[in-house]
Design an enzyme around this catalytic site. Structure first.
Site, PDB file in Angstrom:
ATOM      1  N   ASN A   1       0.860  -1.188   0.000  1.00  0.00           N
ATOM      2  CA  ASN A   1       0.000   0.000   0.000  1.00  0.00           C
ATOM      3  C   ASN A   1       0.894   1.235   0.000  1.00  0.00           C
ATOM      4  OD1 ASN A   1       0.477   1.061   2.768  1.00  0.00           O
ATOM      5  ND2 ASN A   1      -0.540  -0.819   3.438  1.00  0.00           N
TER       6      ASN A   1
ATOM      7  N   HIS B   1      -8.530   0.267   2.398  1.00  0.00           N
ATOM      8  CA  HIS B   1      -9.544  -0.474   3.147  1.00  0.00           C
ATOM      9  C   HIS B   1     -10.632   0.489   3.603  1.00  0.00           C
ATOM     10  CE1 HIS B   1      -6.820  -4.090   4.434  1.00  0.00           C
ATOM     11  NE2 HIS B   1      -7.632  -4.441   3.447  1.00  0.00           N
TER      12      HIS B   1
ATOM     13  N   ARG C   1       0.140 -11.549   2.501  1.00  0.00           N
ATOM     14  CA  ARG C   1      -0.704 -11.700   3.683  1.00  0.00           C
ATOM     15  C   ARG C   1      -1.498 -13.005   3.706  1.00  0.00           C
ATOM     16  NH1 ARG C   1      -3.688  -6.724   6.297  1.00  0.00           N
ATOM     17  NH2 ARG C   1      -3.527  -8.268   7.974  1.00  0.00           N
TER      18      ARG C   1
ATOM     19  N   ARG D   1      -8.884  -3.942  -2.260  1.00  0.00           N
ATOM     20  CA  ARG D   1      -8.523  -5.218  -1.651  1.00  0.00           C
ATOM     21  C   ARG D   1      -9.644  -6.254  -1.725  1.00  0.00           C
ATOM     22  NH1 ARG D   1      -4.265  -4.986   1.930  1.00  0.00           N
ATOM     23  NH2 ARG D   1      -2.727  -3.465   1.223  1.00  0.00           N
TER      24      ARG D   1
ATOM     25  N   CYS E   1      -7.447  -0.988  12.661  1.00  0.00           N
ATOM     26  CA  CYS E   1      -6.750  -2.076  11.988  1.00  0.00           C
ATOM     27  C   CYS E   1      -6.178  -3.084  12.980  1.00  0.00           C
ATOM     28  CB  CYS E   1      -5.607  -1.531  11.129  1.00  0.00           C
ATOM     29  SG  CYS E   1      -6.151  -0.686   9.629  1.00  0.00           S
TER      30      CYS E   1
ATOM     31  N   LEU F   1     -19.839  25.222 -30.938  1.00  0.00           N
ATOM     32  CA  LEU F   1     -21.216  24.863 -30.617  1.00  0.00           C
ATOM     33  C   LEU F   1     -21.942  24.261 -31.820  1.00  0.00           C
ATOM     34  CD1 LEU F   1     -22.304  27.770 -28.265  1.00  0.00           C
ATOM     35  CD2 LEU F   1     -21.560  25.465 -27.666  1.00  0.00           C
TER      36      LEU F   1
END
Length: 705
Positions: free
Chosen positions: A22, A168, A90, A139, A264, A638
């Site tokens: 991160n 997160h 992780r 995540r 966390c 235009l």
């Protein structure tokens, strides 16, 4: 009271910043003080123990982020949805957390291995237990939300995160007791912010400003009326206190280096169950099919990027890559979106890319009846420039009068079904209008790899914006194309503004008309006025076109011209009476080139030919532009945008303006046969005439030989 609330924590015995997954970790590899981290964690642990019971899970070597127990899973009652970590770094935590949950009597639910979901870091219960806020975007995947709703029997509200600093949900969003919410709105997309505002009254929303947000003020632990958090500003502390909360601050700087703070480091494992709350999720799913040279054309990437950019999620179900040079590829993609509205926005854009429903799930278009003149039913399908078909009674029907920003009207007479584009103002009571995105597809002409990659001397350019350094090359291509269109009896429409006259382009545009290269002219009051001012008085906006200096009384010239033409009755009559003997409008009259001048609120006079009724002017523009093979848009934003909206795909477009922003806006319509050229329009027209003259001389020499 503390016995009723239990919170899981993990001591930082092995905590360190060992990798980067991160933005907060960047530059902090092995820069966290182990001693200081232990002290800060212990302080947080001691504070929480005053208000709740703390359970501990054993820290394990090799998984330094195990200290962030919020990501272990999501608990409700005796059930837990185990996390599926997005990053391999992780994923080693999963078996340790699973073992702890099972040992403590929880029923563990496990998501498919390829479906990321990072627990209570991305899923936060409303503190009153009424629903679950579930984040996605970095995540966790949106497709995990229906599983959670079903397994935990709760209502799930999906929020999309768009700022990677807040990867997160718990980094930017903290539900508080009594229905309050502490959050940083800029971390979410507009749909998510609307959803938050619908569920949480304004007086219950505590908005965090960026300086506090990046200090993880929202990453807080709430127990009853206590909010435990990292250090925050006095202003935010006061605003939280005014809502009746007690703020307890404790420094957690060592954990900020890894992208975490108080929340966390904790997981609440005693979430209450409300008897009247049951499973409900709003995630919509749909399967689409794409065919063509999906990889080398970039179509597949564009489609998947579009899904994510618009707030959806995807899974590629099948992908059959063409194995031969001319073999097309085919893919089936399942799309998920947080609501029906978001899904329809995504699918409508994918339809523009050529996506269709697989044959086994094709359905007819949904039709609703117009009940008020000029007003479509809600959710009507908005048309684009691309050739479109609608499915009626099991058959695909081509939509006629294709244009942008219209509705599709389906009618049936004597068993003959027709579909056509109509502007909203033209809808009549009783007509059947297509709503939603079912039963709609666009048709894209297939293109071989050779066609895309082969350089062709006179092939028309791909879409894009070009600066002056490429003008001569592009003008050569445009000239060749115009010569080809003329010789084939085709049609070139010019949309021009008064800048054409001011920059000395009148003589060149006049020659194009005289030589048969222009079959229609569209513009406003001003181009005709200043063209005839130059033809009759030698000035444009009072400036002598030969000397480039203002002339005495020149600012009145255009009004005198208007008055003379009004006296004559029309531009054509002024030509017939010999008042106008040269110029753009003269050549239009002499060569029977139709024109339409659309008026505006700023017009002087106006000329008798100028249509001041906007609706009538639009209708006439639309009629005249039909059948065009090429449109030159010359320094009039235009009018050019208006013409672009009423022109179907496949018509070659050249947008010329000295302002790059204007050119980009005009050329960025999705058509592969358009180009924007940033240059002086007078110079462009001069070069174009020169190139056409060269082509004429070349043809004459060839015929002589």
């Amino acid at each position: 009271m503390s016995d009723n609330i239990r919170i899981l924590m993990c001591a930082p015995d092995h905590y360190d910043v060992d990798y980067v997954i991160n933005p907060w970790m960047e530059g902090n590899i092995h820069k966290s003080s182990q001693q200081k981290a232990v002290e800060q964690w212990q302080n947080l642990y001691n504070i929480i123990k005053q208000y709740a019971t703390v359970d501990l899970v054993k820290p394990e070597k090799g998984v330094p982020d195990m200290v962030f127990t919020a990501n272990a899973g999501l608990v409700l009652g005796d059930n837990v949805v185990l996390s599926r970590f997005y990053h391999p770094e992780r994923q080693g935590e999963e078996p340790y957390f699973k073992a702890w949950f099972e040992q403590n009597g929880f029923t563990v639910y496990e998501l498919p291995k390829d479906l990321p979901f990072e627990g209570a870091g991305d899923a936060l219960f409303d503190r009153e237990g009424r629903w679950l806020w579930a984040g996605y975007g970095f995540r966790s995947e949106l497709d995990s939300h229906p599983y959670i709703a079903r397994w935990l029997d709760t209502e799930v509200l999906s929020l999309r995160l768009i700022d990677n600093r807040f990867y997160h949900l718990d980094t930017c969003f903290c539900p508080l007791s009594n229905g309050y919410l502490l959050y940083y709105p800029e971390a979410f997309d507009s749909y998510s912010n609307r959803l938050i505002e619908m569920r949480v009254p304004e007086d219950k929303r505590i908005v965090v400003e960026e300086p506090d947000a990046v200090n993880f003020a929202c990453n807080a632990v709430n127990v009853h009326d206590v909010v435990i958090m990292n250090k925050i500003s006095q202003d935010l502390e006061q605003r939280i206190t005014e809502k009746g909360f007690k703020v307890v601050q404790t420094s957690l700087t060592e954990f900020l280096k890894a992208g975490g703070a108080a929340k966390c480091l904790t997981l609440r494992v005693t979430e209450p169950i409300l008897e009247d709350v049951h499973a409900n999720d709003y995630v919509e799913t749909r399967v689409i099919k794409m065919e063509g040279h999906l990889l080398d054309s970039g179509m597949m990437n564009r489609a998947l990027d579009l899904i994510v950019h618009e707030g959806g999620s995807f899974k590629v179900l099948n992908f059959n890559l063409g194995i031969e040079r001319q073999s097309p590829s085919c893919a089936e993609v399942r799309i998920s979106a947080p609501s029906k509205d978001v899904m329809e926005d995504i699918v409508s854009q994918l339809i523009d890319l050529g996506a269709v429903s697989p044959p086994e799930v094709e359905s007819d278009a949904n039709l609703q009846t117009v009940i008020k003149e000029g007003v479509s039913p809600d959710d009507f399908y908005v048309t684009t420039i691309y050739p479109t078909q609608v499915r009626v009674n099991g058959n695909w029907v081509k939509v006629i009068n294709q244009r942008m920003d219209g509705a599709i009207v389906v009618s049936e007479e004597n068993s003959n079904i027709t579909a056509s584009c109509k502007l909203l103002r033209d809808l009549e009571v009783g007509e059947q209008v297509v709503v939603g995105v079912e039963g709609i597809r666009t048709i894209r002409a297939p293109q071989s790899r050779e066609q895309r990659n082969k350089p062709q001397e006179f092939s028309f350019m791909s879409g894009g914006v070009s600066s002056e350094r490429r003008v001569e090359l592009l003008v050569e291509q445009i000239a060749w194309e115009m010569r080809h269109i003329r010789d084939q009896g085709g049609k070139v429409t010019v949309v021009a503004g008064p800048v054409v006259i001011h920059t000395g382009g009148a003589e060149h545009l006049s020659k194009l008309i005289k030589d048969g290269y222009v079959q229609c002219l569209l513009g406003g009051n001003a181009i005709a006025v200043h063209d005839m001012e130059q033809a009759m008085m030698g000035t444009s906006l009072g400036v002598d076109m030969g000397k480039g200096i203002p002339v005495s009384g020149g600012h009145r010239h255009h009004l005198k011209v208007i008055n003379m033409v009004r006296r004559a009755g029309s531009i054509a009559q002024a030509v017939e009476q010999g008042l106008i003997t040269k110029g753009v409008m003269y050549q239009c009259v002499k060569n029977n080139v139709p024109f339409c001048l659309a008026g505006s609120i700023r017009d002087d006079g106006p000329l008798p030919d100028t249509e001041m009724d906007l609706i009538k002017a639009q209708t006439e523009y639309s009629r005249l532009v039909q059948g065009s093979n090429m449109i030159l848009m010359l320094s009039t934003m235009l009018h050019s945008i208006g013409v672009g909206n009423m022109t179907p795909a496949g018509v070659k477009m050249v947008c010329v303006d000295i302002n790059p922003a204007v050119v980009t806006k005009l050329s960025d319509r999705g058509s592969v046969e358009s180009v924007g050229i940033v240059t002086d329009v007078g110079l462009f027209l001069s070069l174009l005439v020169q190139q056409l003259d060269k082509l004429t001389n070349r043809y004459q020499v060839a015929e002589t030989v």
